[in-house]
Design a protein around this motif. Structure first.
Motif, short mmCIF file in Angstrom:
data_model
loop_
_atom_site.label_atom_id
_atom_site.label_comp_id
_atom_site.label_asym_id
_atom_site.label_seq_id
_atom_site.Cartn_x
_atom_site.Cartn_y
_atom_site.Cartn_z
N ILE A 179 50.63 16.91 100.63
CA ILE A 179 51.49 15.88 101.21
C ILE A 179 52.89 15.97 100.60
O ILE A 179 53.90 15.86 101.30
N VAL A 203 56.38 16.63 102.72
CA VAL A 203 57.53 15.73 102.64
C VAL A 203 58.77 16.48 102.17
O VAL A 203 59.86 16.31 102.73
N LYS A 231 58.88 14.38 111.87
CA LYS A 231 58.62 13.79 110.55
C LYS A 231 57.87 12.46 110.68
O LYS A 231 56.90 12.22 109.97
N VAL A 232 58.31 11.62 111.60
CA VAL A 232 57.65 10.33 111.81
C VAL A 232 56.22 10.52 112.28
O VAL A 232 55.29 9.87 111.78
N THR A 236 54.30 13.11 111.80
CA THR A 236 53.52 13.65 110.69
C THR A 236 53.15 12.54 109.70
O THR A 236 52.00 12.47 109.23
N HIS A 237 54.10 11.66 109.39
CA HIS A 237 53.81 10.56 108.47
C HIS A 237 52.74 9.63 109.05
O HIS A 237 51.84 9.19 108.33
N LEU A 281 49.38 11.31 108.80
CA LEU A 281 48.91 11.27 107.40
C LEU A 281 48.43 9.88 107.02
O LEU A 281 47.41 9.74 106.33
N ILE A 282 49.13 8.86 107.46
CA ILE A 282 48.72 7.48 107.15
C ILE A 282 47.38 7.17 107.79
O ILE A 282 46.49 6.60 107.14
N LEU A 332 53.54 8.44 99.87
CA LEU A 332 54.61 8.91 100.76
C LEU A 332 55.97 8.40 100.30
O LEU A 332 56.96 9.14 100.32
N THR A 383 58.90 10.89 99.03
CA THR A 383 60.19 10.87 99.69
C THR A 383 61.32 10.69 98.69
O THR A 383 62.33 11.40 98.74
#
Length: 179
Positions: free
Chosen positions: A18, A22, A111-112, A114-115, A118-119, A164, A168
């Protein structure tokens, strides 16, 4: 292999994975922004600059009162070339900005997404286990949505959202250092 071993192996690999995801997005964004700022000069722009320089040099060589009209004419030509160069640069800047803005938007959306993936993937499962003494004042925040602590409060489980956020912040700091 038992279920506990698989979970432990997944947990040990997920935190660095992760982090690298990022940091990849951070470096890609930084690289696109740098390219957007310093778009390369085109041949036409270099040619116009050369012509302007040549015309001004020629105009400077006419220093006699009898050649004032020729010098003024060359200066007007140089001014016209400068205006043409300014218009060309504005047009190029607009085109470059539009193309890089599109790439930045696509990268942001990726990116959003992917986040969010992952969440959802790690929502109730911990990303890593850290000694509770290591994260003493922030233990409750880091274990948010993972179920708390492990092994009689010796180890603290880290959740996906705090991980995350931490990744970041660290990746932004690393990008500034690498500059």
């Amino acid at each position: 292999m038992g279920e506990g071993e698989i979970l432990e192996q997944r947990r040990s690999l997920s935190a660095p994975l992760i982090f690298f995801i990022v940091i990849f997005f951070q470096f890609a964004t930084k690289r696109l922004q740098d390219l957007k700022k310093g778009a390369s000069k085109t041949d036409r722009e270099i040619q116009l600059r050369g012509e302007i320089k040549r015309l001004l040099k020629e105009a400077a060589s006419f220093s006699q009162p009898s050649t004032f009209a020729q010098a003024a004419k060359l200066r007007r030509l140089a001014a016209a070339k400068e205006k043409e160069l300014a218009n060309y640069q504005a047009q190029q800047s607009k085109e470059v900005k539009l193309s890089f803005d599109l790439y930045l938007k696509v990268l942001f959306i990726l990116k959003v997404v992917t986040h969010v993936v992952l969440i959802f993937w790690f929502w109730r499962s911990p990303i890593a286990s850290v000694s509770q003494q290591f994260v003493q004042p922030f233990g409750k925040v880091l274990s948010w949505k993972t179920g708390g602590s492990l092994n009689n409060n010796v180890m603290m489980e880290v959740g996906i959202i705090p991980w995350l956020i931490l990744c970041t912040r660290v990746s932004k700091f690393v990008c500034r250092l690498v500059k």
